[in-house]
Write an enzyme that holds these catalytic residues in place. Sequence first.
Site, PDB file in Angstrom:
ATOM      1  N   CYS A   1      11.857 119.823  50.861  1.00 30.99           N
ATOM      2  CA  CYS A   1      11.941 121.133  50.565  1.00 30.99           C
ATOM      3  C   CYS A   1      12.814 121.294  49.701  1.00 30.99           C
ATOM      4  O   CYS A   1      13.171 122.155  48.478  1.00 30.99           O
ATOM      5  CB  CYS A   1      12.489 122.149  51.704  1.00 30.99           C
ATOM      6  SG  CYS A   1      13.863 121.172  52.701  1.00 30.99           S
TER       7      CYS A   1
ATOM      8  N   HIS B   1      17.884 126.842  51.025  1.00 32.02           N
ATOM      9  CA  HIS B   1      18.578 126.185  50.400  1.00 32.02           C
ATOM     10  C   HIS B   1      19.206 126.775  49.066  1.00 32.02           C
ATOM     11  O   HIS B   1      18.441 127.215  47.858  1.00 32.02           O
ATOM     12  CB  HIS B   1      17.942 124.942  50.388  1.00 32.02           C
ATOM     13  CG  HIS B   1      17.183 124.484  51.341  1.00 32.02           C
ATOM     14  ND1 HIS B   1      17.572 124.348  52.485  1.00 32.02           N
ATOM     15  CD2 HIS B   1      16.648 123.378  51.105  1.00 32.02           C
ATOM     16  CE1 HIS B   1      17.245 123.714  53.435  1.00 32.02           C
ATOM     17  NE2 HIS B   1      16.099 123.224  52.653  1.00 32.02           N
TER      18      HIS B   1
END
Length: 329
Positions: A126, A234
């Site tokens: 990710c 994130h």
Amino acid sequence: MVVALIGATGMVGQVMMRVMEERALPVREFIPCASPRSKGKEVKFMGKSYRLGLVEDAIKAKPDVAIFSAGASASRKYAGAFASNGTFVIDNSSAWRADESVPLVVPEINADTISKSTRIIANPNCSTIQMVLALAPIHRKYGIKRLVISTYQSVTGSGVKAVRQLKDERAGIEGEKAYPHAIDLNCLPHGGDFTENGYTAEEMKLVNETRKILDDPEIRITATVVRVPVTGGHSEAVNAELSADFSVDGIRQLLSKTEGIVVMDDPAANIYPMPRFAEGRDEVFVGRIRKDTSVAFGLDMWIVADNLRKGAATNAVQIAQYLKDRKLV
Ligand code: A2P
């Protein structure tokens, strides 16, 4: 197409179903699987209920595509059996990413590494996906020599158990732990297991996967991965040393034209990307674009994305769509 989803009860698996629905992936038959622990449970997909099956049965069904998000050991155990039946495996785990014969794909950058004979396709980590989407056009135009990366990663990237740990801590409940320390009101400089060189596995993924996707083993990369008590996405502070001079406006324009990127960069108006904005979105948001005044041709950026969407599910579904568009399935 006939699609099997391995890990349908997981954090990413659930989002994969929603993204397939939203993008109206042409799924003729759907085969959701989880571990034997979930036997008898059901999931909802495109308005229908499906009973969860076992991976062994899904292999026998010879689906066109099997999307895996059930951890590296399940991928290692089962991907080969799907592949030898002719199924395209899109694997969200780390099991195959470093394998030279396996394409590591962010469709906007390197879908052309998928060929007719490919059977296993790795979905990158990710934190790598969101970063390389912004870095690829910069590397093409200016050449990246070195990257210094610091991440601020959402607990959703560690799965259902980690999100529960954060919720339990906030509610004062003593529950099961996904991390070795408290995560609420804390920052853990510890993403994945520690490796022999002192880096963590998540840090080495950023190093190795970035080189593979940008197809440049020469880029020098160092990373520190930090888990923070955040759920929306994130965030990454990325410092890049380029080979040629650039202007901040030139970078803004280049990124504004890049598919999948939204530039949010007006510091005077307090506009910059944050996980609260990115949550539930498929785009990667870039801001705080500025010159690093400590080196020649240094660039600083702040890159934020929903790690469950573009960082995992959306990227995998885009790969499935690519297979369909190219008539590979
Ligand atoms: P289950 O819910 O039955 O444990 P997360 O990373 O969010 O925790 O999700 C992991 C996903 O992978 C879940 O859907 C989990 O199913 C599934 N899973 C874990 N191990 C296996 C396995 N050996 N075979 C199939 N699915 C698995």
